[in-house]
Design a protein around this motif. Structure first.
Motif, PDB file in Angstrom:
ATOM      1  N   ARG A 187       0.864  -1.176   0.000  1.00 43.69           N
ATOM      2  CA  ARG A 187       0.000   0.000   0.000  1.00 43.69           C
ATOM      3  C   ARG A 187       0.905   1.233   0.000  1.00 43.69           C
ATOM      4  NH1 ARG A 187      -5.281  -1.011   3.584  1.00 43.69           N
ATOM      5  NH2 ARG A 187      -4.075  -0.049   5.273  1.00 43.69           N
ATOM      6  N   PRO A 188       1.249   1.728  -1.185  1.00 50.30           N
ATOM      7  CA  PRO A 188       2.227   2.811  -1.294  1.00 50.30           C
ATOM      8  C   PRO A 188       1.889   4.073  -0.518  1.00 50.30           C
ATOM      9  CG  PRO A 188       1.912   1.765  -3.423  1.00 50.30           C
ATOM     10  CD  PRO A 188       0.861   1.202  -2.516  1.00 50.30           C
ATOM     11  N   VAL A 189       0.595   4.343  -0.311  1.00 45.50           N
ATOM     12  CA  VAL A 189       0.214   5.530   0.460  1.00 45.50           C
ATOM     13  C   VAL A 189       0.821   5.480   1.857  1.00 45.50           C
ATOM     14  CG1 VAL A 189      -1.763   6.647   1.591  1.00 45.50           C
ATOM     15  CG2 VAL A 189      -1.895   6.041  -0.830  1.00 45.50           C
ATOM     16  N   GLU A 190       0.891   4.289   2.430  1.00 44.62           N
ATOM     17  CA  GLU A 190       1.455   4.141   3.774  1.00 44.62           C
ATOM     18  C   GLU A 190       2.951   4.417   3.805  1.00 44.62           C
ATOM     19  OE1 GLU A 190       0.373   0.234   5.032  1.00 44.62           O
ATOM     20  OE2 GLU A 190      -1.731   0.781   5.393  1.00 44.62           O
ATOM     21  N   HIS A 191       3.580   4.410   2.632  1.00 45.03           N
ATOM     22  CA  HIS A 191       5.014   4.684   2.541  1.00 45.03           C
ATOM     23  C   HIS A 191       5.301   6.095   2.025  1.00 45.03           C
ATOM     24  CE1 HIS A 191       6.019   0.457   3.341  1.00 45.03           C
ATOM     25  NE2 HIS A 191       4.964   0.171   2.590  1.00 45.03           N
ATOM     26  N   GLY A 192       4.265   6.916   1.893  1.00 45.38           N
ATOM     27  CA  GLY A 192       4.474   8.303   1.515  1.00 45.38           C
ATOM     28  C   GLY A 192       4.054   8.691   0.115  1.00 45.38           C
ATOM     29  N   ALA A 193       3.548   7.748  -0.680  1.00 44.86           N
ATOM     30  CA  ALA A 193       3.122   8.079  -2.041  1.00 44.86           C
ATOM     31  C   ALA A 193       1.903   8.992  -2.011  1.00 44.86           C
ATOM     32  CB  ALA A 193       2.793   6.808  -2.820  1.00 44.86           C
ATOM     33  N   ASP A 194       1.825   9.882  -2.994  1.00 41.53           N
ATOM     34  CA  ASP A 194       0.682  10.782  -3.116  1.00 41.53           C
ATOM     35  C   ASP A 194      -0.425  10.169  -3.960  1.00 41.53           C
ATOM     36  OD1 ASP A 194       1.902  13.312  -1.859  1.00 41.53           O
ATOM     37  OD2 ASP A 194       3.395  12.767  -3.371  1.00 41.53           O
ATOM     38  N   LEU A 195      -0.036   9.487  -5.028  1.00 42.92           N
ATOM     39  CA  LEU A 195      -0.981   8.861  -5.945  1.00 42.92           C
ATOM     40  C   LEU A 195      -0.521   7.431  -6.210  1.00 42.92           C
ATOM     41  CD1 LEU A 195      -1.282  11.746  -8.571  1.00 42.92           C
ATOM     42  CD2 LEU A 195      -3.034  11.122  -6.895  1.00 42.92           C
ATOM     43  N   VAL A 196      -1.481   6.520  -6.347  1.00 47.01           N
ATOM     44  CA  VAL A 196      -1.182   5.123  -6.664  1.00 47.01           C
ATOM     45  C   VAL A 196      -2.008   4.727  -7.868  1.00 47.01           C
ATOM     46  CG1 VAL A 196      -1.080   2.756  -5.822  1.00 47.01           C
ATOM     47  CG2 VAL A 196      -0.798   4.655  -4.222  1.00 47.01           C
ATOM     48  N   MET A 197      -1.378   4.057  -8.820  1.00 46.52           N
ATOM     49  CA  MET A 197      -2.067   3.621 -10.028  1.00 46.52           C
ATOM     50  C   MET A 197      -1.989   2.100 -10.142  1.00 46.52           C
ATOM     51  SD  MET A 197      -1.061   2.351 -13.204  1.00 46.52           S
ATOM     52  CE  MET A 197      -2.033   1.969 -14.664  1.00 46.52           C
ATOM     53  N   HIS A 198      -3.081   1.517 -10.604  1.00 39.58           N
ATOM     54  CA  HIS A 198      -3.115   0.099 -10.958  1.00 39.58           C
ATOM     55  C   HIS A 198      -3.794  -0.053 -12.301  1.00 39.58           C
ATOM     56  CE1 HIS A 198      -2.022  -1.628  -6.988  1.00 39.58           C
ATOM     57  NE2 HIS A 198      -2.678  -0.591  -6.506  1.00 39.58           N
ATOM     58  N   SER A 199      -3.270  -0.926 -13.125  1.00 40.05           N
ATOM     59  CA  SER A 199      -4.046  -1.420 -14.252  1.00 40.05           C
ATOM     60  C   SER A 199      -4.946  -2.506 -13.690  1.00 40.05           C
ATOM     61  CB  SER A 199      -3.130  -1.989 -15.347  1.00 40.05           C
ATOM     62  OG  SER A 199      -3.902  -2.661 -16.321  1.00 40.05           O
ATOM     63  N   VAL A 200      -6.239  -2.206 -13.514  1.00 43.42           N
ATOM     64  CA  VAL A 200      -7.139  -3.200 -12.931  1.00 43.42           C
ATOM     65  C   VAL A 200      -7.436  -4.313 -13.927  1.00 43.42           C
ATOM     66  CG1 VAL A 200      -8.146  -1.487 -11.384  1.00 43.42           C
ATOM     67  CG2 VAL A 200      -9.282  -1.985 -13.556  1.00 43.42           C
ATOM     68  N   THR A 201      -6.988  -4.131 -15.168  1.00 44.63           N
ATOM     69  CA  THR A 201      -7.049  -5.199 -16.169  1.00 44.63           C
ATOM     70  C   THR A 201      -6.332  -6.444 -15.658  1.00 44.63           C
ATOM     71  OG1 THR A 201      -6.897  -3.468 -17.848  1.00 44.63           O
ATOM     72  CG2 THR A 201      -6.528  -5.734 -18.580  1.00 44.63           C
ATOM     73  N   LYS A 202      -5.319  -6.232 -14.835  1.00 39.34           N
ATOM     74  CA  LYS A 202      -4.444  -7.312 -14.393  1.00 39.34           C
ATOM     75  C   LYS A 202      -5.023  -8.007 -13.158  1.00 39.34           C
ATOM     76  CE  LYS A 202      -1.731  -5.834 -17.731  1.00 39.34           C
ATOM     77  NZ  LYS A 202      -2.243  -4.508 -18.087  1.00 39.34           N
ATOM     78  N   ALA A 203      -4.271  -8.099 -12.080  1.00 39.43           N
ATOM     79  CA  ALA A 203      -4.678  -8.935 -10.954  1.00 39.43           C
ATOM     80  C   ALA A 203      -5.887  -8.400 -10.197  1.00 39.43           C
ATOM     81  CB  ALA A 203      -3.515  -9.118  -9.986  1.00 39.43           C
ATOM     82  N   ARG A 329       0.368 -18.490 -24.338  1.00 34.65           N
ATOM     83  CA  ARG A 329       1.265 -17.511 -24.959  1.00 34.65           C
ATOM     84  C   ARG A 329       0.431 -16.267 -25.262  1.00 34.65           C
ATOM     85  NH1 ARG A 329       2.784 -22.529 -25.887  1.00 34.65           N
ATOM     86  NH2 ARG A 329       0.970 -22.890 -27.227  1.00 34.65           N
ATOM     87  N   ALA A 330       0.507 -15.283 -24.366  1.00 35.28           N
ATOM     88  CA  ALA A 330      -0.346 -14.096 -24.483  1.00 35.28           C
ATOM     89  C   ALA A 330       0.273 -12.942 -23.703  1.00 35.28           C
ATOM     90  CB  ALA A 330      -1.755 -14.381 -23.952  1.00 35.28           C
ATOM     91  N   THR A 331      -0.096 -11.725 -24.126  1.00 32.43           N
ATOM     92  CA  THR A 331       0.435 -10.508 -23.503  1.00 32.43           C
ATOM     93  C   THR A 331      -0.538  -9.993 -22.455  1.00 32.43           C
ATOM     94  OG1 THR A 331       1.678  -9.850 -25.463  1.00 32.43           O
ATOM     95  CG2 THR A 331       1.116  -8.118 -23.919  1.00 32.43           C
ATOM     96  N   SER A 332      -0.236 -10.213 -21.221  1.00 35.00           N
ATOM     97  CA  SER A 332      -0.916  -9.608 -20.076  1.00 35.00           C
ATOM     98  C   SER A 332      -0.311 -10.233 -18.831  1.00 35.00           C
ATOM     99  CB  SER A 332      -2.443  -9.814 -20.114  1.00 35.00           C
ATOM    100  OG  SER A 332      -3.061  -8.941 -19.189  1.00 35.00           O
ATOM    101  N   LEU A 333      -0.916  -9.984 -17.698  1.00 36.78           N
ATOM    102  CA  LEU A 333      -0.423 -10.559 -16.450  1.00 36.78           C
ATOM    103  C   LEU A 333      -1.511 -10.430 -15.391  1.00 36.78           C
ATOM    104  CD1 LEU A 333       0.606  -7.877 -14.462  1.00 36.78           C
ATOM    105  CD2 LEU A 333       2.153  -7.746 -16.412  1.00 36.78           C
ATOM    106  N   GLY A 334      -1.381 -11.232 -14.350  1.00 37.95           N
ATOM    107  CA  GLY A 334      -2.254 -11.102 -13.197  1.00 37.95           C
ATOM    108  C   GLY A 334      -3.542 -11.893 -13.237  1.00 37.95           C
ATOM    109  N   GLY A 335      -3.773 -12.693 -14.283  1.00 36.13           N
ATOM    110  CA  GLY A 335      -4.998 -13.476 -14.354  1.00 36.13           C
ATOM    111  C   GLY A 335      -4.876 -14.794 -13.613  1.00 36.13           C
ATOM    112  N   VAL A 336      -6.004 -15.486 -13.478  1.00 32.32           N
ATOM    113  CA  VAL A 336      -5.979 -16.778 -12.789  1.00 32.32           C
ATOM    114  C   VAL A 336      -5.224 -17.820 -13.601  1.00 32.32           C
ATOM    115  CG1 VAL A 336      -8.089 -16.388 -11.498  1.00 32.32           C
ATOM    116  CG2 VAL A 336      -8.233 -17.388 -13.779  1.00 32.32           C
TER     117      VAL A 336
END
Length: 379
Positions: A187-203, A329-336
């Motif tokens: 949780r980057p906010v707890e370490h001082g980050a102002d903004l956090v981004m995720h590609s929710v497409t992934k995990a 064989r595919a381009t992405s990450l974080g799926g089951v």
């Protein structure tokens, strides 16, 4: 669910306690309406809903859940991860300055370079393998610093607290792309980050059927309101159906991430000792650069993403990828499902080793995946 003591697994599984109150269903409903009715006095029947962009119950539920998981003040969903990145960078004024980690997701690097050139924004890129380069870049004032940890596909780990201190010293906001960690691990906010981004497409979604991105903020300040206003005006919003699918996916996020991390750790250790493997990039390996930092700022595992250097050149790496039976064989990450990608084929101009295979580890049985990798490497 206002109880601050509730753990992520409970918040996620219960979808923040959301129900379909009209029917009594335990699954939050989908409301696909693009516009909302008014009464005879022309007052909205629901004052929160006038027109679909950022006015959708399912979207707000997903954003509230992400904010709670992230430990953030608020979150905003976007139609893609790149749309979320772009929203943050549009806060930089013409003639401003941005500092960006090199060797991150190529789509981000390419877009940021082109955007900064169009807007006459000075762009400085720093190498996370030599932390002093960020400190040097932050001597000169800037508006935004972007880091990605763990990075894709090099799996470099950046000290978020140190980066935040340096960014703030330059008068800049720190934006962290934590897609490869998810808020379950970091949780980057707890370490001082102002903004956090995720590609929710992934995990975050985890089922390879949603395209989306999210920004979360440590503070609901003027900058955040600028981002929210720009998103609403520009219409950079997620569809109601994708938001519903995202909530459905996030209900198993802690469980999925736990299994994926366990699998990845076993696979990384097995591959590191394999006689057909030159090296493995994975923060969970004690000898890997950044392992100590990852151990401090990641809890519950080191992620599901790794890169493997196959002995031989591009032809051997491609042959190994072609012999795999359980890895798609595919381009992405974080799926089951587990995926393999020959990254040099996708971005041959970025210095990616020709023998590198990027693996996204899913929730299958780890021994089955190890056996598949072994037969592909030895065939």
């Amino acid at each position: 669910m206002d109880n601050p003591k509730l753990k992520p697994a409970t918040l996620a599984a219960q979808a923040m306690g959301a129900l379909d109150h009209q029917s009594g269903g335990v699954v939050p409903p989908i409301q696909p309406a693009t516009t909302f009715a008014r009464d005879r006095d022309y007052q909205p029947l629901n004052p929160d809903n006038v027109y679909l962009r950022d006015q959708n119950e399912g979207t707000r539920l997903a954003e509230k859940l992400i904010a709670r998981l992230e430990g953030a003040e608020a979150s905003l969903l976007f139609p893609s991860g790149m749309a979320a990145i772009a929203a943050a960078f549009r806060t930089i004024p013409n003639g401003g300055r941005a500092i960006v980690q090199s060797g991150i997701y190529w789509g981000t690097t390419k877009w940021v370079r082109e955007f900064c050139e169009r807007r006459q924004i000075t762009l400085d890129e720093f190498d996370a393998r030599t932390p002093e380069t960020l400190a040097q870049a932050c001597v000169t004032p800037a508006q935004l610093v972007l880091i990605e940890t763990p990075s894709n596909p090099w799996l470099l780990t950046v000290d978020i607290a140190s980066a935040a201190e340096q960014a703030h010293g330059a008068g800049a906001k720190l934006l962290v792309d934590a897609t490869a960690a998810t808020p379950i691990l970091c949780r980057p906010v707890e370490h001082g980050a102002d903004l956090v981004m995720h590609s929710v497409t992934k995990a975050m979604n985890g089922h390879s059927d949603v395209l989306g991105g999210v920004l979360s903020t440590a503070r609901d300040d003027d900058l955040w309101q600028e981002i929210a206003t720009d998103r609403q005006g520009a219409g950079a919003v997620m569809s109601p159906f994708d938001a519903w699918l995202l909530v459905r996916g996030m209900r198993t996020l802690p469980l999925r991430v736990e299994r994926m991390c366990e699998n990845a750790q076993k696979i990384a250790e097995a591959l590191l000792s394999h006689d057909r493997v030159e090296d493995v990039y994975y923060p969970g390996l004690s000898g890997f650069t950044g392992h100590d930092i990852a151990s401090r700022q990641m809890a519950g595992g080191y992620g599901f993403l790794m890169s493997v250097l196959v002995k031989g050149g591009a032809s051997e790496a491609l042959a190994v990828a072609g012999r795999l039976n359980l890895f798609h064989r595919a381009t992405s990450l974080g799926g089951v499902e587990s995926l393999v990608e020959h990254r040099h084929t996708i971005e041959p101009h970025t210095g990616i080793p020709e023998n590198l295979l990027r693996l996204s580890i899913g929730i299958e049985d780890a021994d089955d995946l190890i056996a598949d990798l072994d037969q592909a490497l030895r065939s």
